[in-house]
Design an enzyme around this catalytic site. Structure first.
Site, PDB file in Angstrom:
ATOM      1  N   GLU D 102       0.812  -1.209   0.000  1.00 59.07           N
ATOM      2  CA  GLU D 102       0.000   0.000   0.000  1.00 59.07           C
ATOM      3  C   GLU D 102       0.851   1.266   0.000  1.00 59.07           C
ATOM      4  O   GLU D 102       0.579   2.194  -0.754  1.00 59.07           O
ATOM      5  CB  GLU D 102      -0.916  -0.004   1.229  1.00 59.07           C
ATOM      6  N   GLY D 103       1.879   1.281   0.837  1.00 60.54           N
ATOM      7  CA  GLY D 103       2.758   2.447   0.904  1.00 60.54           C
ATOM      8  C   GLY D 103       3.420   2.711  -0.437  1.00 60.54           C
ATOM      9  O   GLY D 103       3.406   3.838  -0.957  1.00 60.54           O
ATOM     10  N   ASP D 126      -0.399  -9.843   3.470  1.00 61.37           N
ATOM     11  CA  ASP D 126      -1.590  -9.788   4.330  1.00 61.37           C
ATOM     12  C   ASP D 126      -2.904  -9.835   3.557  1.00 61.37           C
ATOM     13  O   ASP D 126      -3.950 -10.009   4.154  1.00 61.37           O
ATOM     14  CB  ASP D 126      -1.567  -8.500   5.154  1.00 61.37           C
ATOM     15  N   GLY D 169      -0.562 -10.325  10.151  1.00 63.74           N
ATOM     16  CA  GLY D 169      -1.835  -9.657   9.927  1.00 63.74           C
ATOM     17  C   GLY D 169      -2.002  -8.509  10.897  1.00 63.74           C
ATOM     18  O   GLY D 169      -2.698  -8.654  11.894  1.00 63.74           O
TER      19      GLY D 169
END
Lengths: 340, 340, 340, 340
Positions: D102-103, D126, D169
């Protein structure tokens, strides 16, 4: 010293770990240099040789196969000992470490007798060398065969079938014996102990009677005992032509016919000799490589490294190659307790 | 004969294969009957015993853990030898096969001295029993640790990190030694060979200099050598409180601090003792089970089965339990060649 | 409700996880009772039926094969729908969950049309059912094939050989496509895309030219394109007799002859369908089992469960069975980029 | 075109397969050239860039980690978009393929908004990216966690213990959910569904009552619900000091105290992210790599590749990064059926 390394004969999990062990110890402790000889003795006589620096053996402990390549070609087909000496002199090579099976070690002994400084490392997936308790590759082969039989068994149980599994072992039945014991096979057929097809059928039927799906683990070198008609029958198809395929495929229809139980065959073949070595084989191979470079440093020419109990020792190549290590009858009988 | 079997102490891959080997041979060759004793010696004194027919050991060769359950409770806490004799008499039990580690075998020896007909089977994942070359469970633990380090190494390389992996071995470093050799660790730290934190940092930095990501394999029983301040520092956190966690977690910040290299720790723990045994362990455990029932049949009371080279032998329990099998310095040195 | 469960057709990793998922949800949420039908539809018409309580499905998620047994016998050979209704009535069975492939689902559809309350669960290792994105068993088969090719590749590299690997897939090439992609095969041969032997030889030679050992992954249902003489040649041995063995064994000598490269064949066969399912297959199979018992509870007769994206849906059996899901040419072309 | 590739963020099995897929297709179909950017965006701004020829990606499909190295450093800390454009211009780089979570994808979107030609490939072990059904790495992590729980369970059963397993997670529970379902865990604890310690203890006790050894699978980001005293108690040790260690280690003594059942914890940690990818992940990663180079060729700047059902599609980075994909309550409830 400048040491050449070669791998010869069939490939085997752990060859790279031997190479790595030898090079790292030789480099870091003794300051030796190493030369990689391509494709076994072929590279030694055809002069396919290049430097083998330490950085090239990085991470090799777990890598199957051999980075040096291998072949079954011997030196005597291309100039023999004189040619070997010539090539060694050209490269300033002081010694050779030859990693291979019975054939390779016999060649190494002959080269040694001709005055070539050579040390052997035994390699045999089949575990047929009497001079060493075990060699690398065997444990990996047994592991793969065992895991495969574990898988095949679930299908056998679901379909109420008999499953024949052919494993490696042309002259000796060690892989079949160990994989059969480990996986709980209901018959283990090995070259050392011929049995009749009726005996096999008896074990298969007894297993079915006890409510289980029979697994027959057969070494590729197994032969049926006795009744030559049955043997012949195993050897021909319904139209009287010789059957192709290995002993596993030949036994399958015979078992089905005698027992009335649906029977299938799987031949594991090359699966047993490739890929990542087990931890056991990596440790043994690394120790062999380390011991081989020690032996070279001590000029123990004409010897090979060997495992005895938990120790690595040096034994003479002449002692190492004169006898095949068969499965003793008592060991087979021990496994046979679990049959039927 | 009517034979009771129990498993005692920590669980271990191969326990079920021992039980299976003993029951099948005892049933099919000698006609013995078997009784399963629940949860080790606890079940023997509390009389938690039931029949163990052949069909209950089907397919057990590959099953981890123990179907009989286990505990660390000894018989002397609940009535001792008299109570054991009483319970055995009640069930008509002629002998006991006790499968366990050093503690269990010591108890077995004491029961034998009190006249109880007992035979031992050695179990130690750590490989710390001097009377046997190896026992089952060790190979599985080494395999799991090796495979885990193989995985962790890819992360270390990608992130240019140092990876500390803590493996089992409270008193001896065999698992660390073998897994370290097999996976190509750059430092193997074992209880038998204390080294300073500076020495460890030196290996780590040398590895980085050679362009690789260092892997440190440490046995849970390792202790730092020398400089007690550094030891203490390892033992406390930044606020001066004693650190929780094992030696791996304690070493991690110290390595990071001394080397400047990002360092992470993984403690494998129980992963190493559970699950499907390797083929090697299944074969060894099955042979131990078979040999144990042979020993019972021959009334070799007060002995245990042991591996010597490739043979299974009987040794006296008194010989088996008086000495821990440590890693010899020369074996560690052999591995240390590959460090740094 | 009282629900019968059966597994029919070839066995497949995940069947037990379906059974477990259905029984646990049915028991704990809906209070249903379950009956286990032995050996597929055969058990339904021959009345081989017994209770299937929750405790019997314990630990089944990871167990290969099927505890219910399986067969390829349909109900119409033994009384058909009338007999099925009779047996169901006798046991008070309110519904049937039928787990199986295209044949089984077609039978389920026919029984449904005759008024029998039935729900299907699709099972196909080959991944040839168009109504579901994937089914359990496929991922396990691809995993085993991939791991096997990984192993075979090291031998190929060491010996500078071409390795032909025959995988499952009689009508569709999904296993060959995925295993070929995952393992980096240099040719993927599938039933949907016939190619000439010259094309295959071209890929093999191009791979050798780039310094690598070629791996050819061939689905059992692949056929050579074009030149019928070459096809025929593949089909007969040196003496003009039809070759036995599968397509892999038939291609091997042809490749060797056209390329001059030593070529070996391994046929994976039953290995691909047995043993412990992958985590992916366990999750999917468990979800299918849960969804099947939901469908029964909602009386969605004549439907089967299916995976669409990440969702489990119900689809009509009539939609599910009329079309085989082939590998689209574009998907094969995507893999072909990596060839040669 | 000349295309730079980088991998950024935590490593993940399959990164190398993406690189390989992109380079092979780009080289053989489009004639693109490739540049390898070291250690993520850090290498892009610090100009650590070198050629990435086809032969360097050989055999990478099965190799864990990333040959390009990775870091968590972003470009905005070292000159931002201007510096990126400068370095790209210097190398004649026409486009960047950025592989990351995501980053990384957020950074890619920002660079795209600043006019840099960039295409993303989603990476998240994840499984927390909503724009793609799955990404590579997740299947491998679930497989390792499942296999680990399979092993731990045998120890739990033998010792009649409860086993707590902490899996990855931080924000979402997908790994815990799938590994828990696959391994038959008796409680699955995820960040999305806080439950009380009493509820957990209830599941544990119910499992014991049914004669089994409980397995609790907990995601690292799980938090206890409700009673803040219990939460606090979980957070401090016997001497009132905050506990170190993850949620698994914190829950362990609480479960033991409330249930009276001996409880042990294993934290899988980095084991889940390293090593050989599963076949599933290799196929998906290879397809992603191929699709990414297609997207670059078509100048689909500001997009990333994504899996939808069985198709690979392009989605806008702005759509891809604004929402975390949580486990829906219904999916957790589905798993919860199997608890207790």
């Amino acid at each position: 010293m400048k040491i050449g390394i070669l791998t010869s004969g069939g490939d085997c999990p752990g060859l790279n770990a031997v190479i790595r062990g030898a090079v790292i110890k030789g480099d870091s402790i003794y300051g030796h240099e190493f030369l990689g000889i391509k494709d076994g003795f072929k590279g030694l006589v055809l002069d396919k040789i290049s430097k083998l620096p330490r950085k090239q053996v990085r991470g090799l402990a777990k890598q199957g196969g051999t980075i040096l390549g291998t072949s079954r070609i011997g030196p005597f087909e291309h100039g023999g000992s004189e040619r070997v000496k010539e090539v060694m002199a050209k490269h300033g090579m002081d010694a050779v470490i030859a990693i291979g099976g019975e054939g390779t070690l016999t060649v190494a002994r002959m080269l040694h007798e001709d005055g070539i400084p050579i040390v052997g490392v035994p390699k045999t997936i089949d575990n047929d060398l009497s001079a060493t308790d075990y060699t690398f590759g065997f444990d990996t082969a047994v592991s793969i065969a065992t895991e495969s039989i574990d898988r095949l068994r679930t299908t056998a149980e679901s379909h109420h079938r008999c499953m024949v599994v052919e494993v490696m072992g042309r002259h000796v039945g060690w892989i079949a014996l160990h994989a059969g014991l480990a996986s709980g096979a209901h018959a283990v057929l090995i070259p050392e102990v011929p049995v009749t097809i009726e005996q096999i059928a008896g074990w298969v039927k007894a297993t079915v009677t006890r409510g289980r799906a029979p697994v027959v683990c057969v070494a590729e070198g197994f032969t049926l005992k006795g009744d030559q008609d049955v043997v012949a029958k195993g050897g021909v198809d319904g139209m009287g032509r010789p059957r192709l395929g290995g002993i596993g495929e030949q036994l399958t229809p015979l078992i089905e016919e005698l027992t009335g139980i649906e029977t299938r065959c799987t031949t594991l073949g090359h699966l047993q000799r490739g890929g990542v070595p087990t931890a056991y084989d990596r440790v043994l191979a690394t120790r062999f490589g380390i011991a081989a470079v020690d032996a070279v440093t001590k000029k123990k020419w004409g010897t090979m490294v060997a495992l005895r109990g938990t120790d690595i020792q040096s034994v003479h190549l002449s002692d190492a190659t004169h006898e095949v290590k068969s499965v003793p009858y008592a060991r087979w009988e021990e496994a046979a307790i679990l049959f039927g």
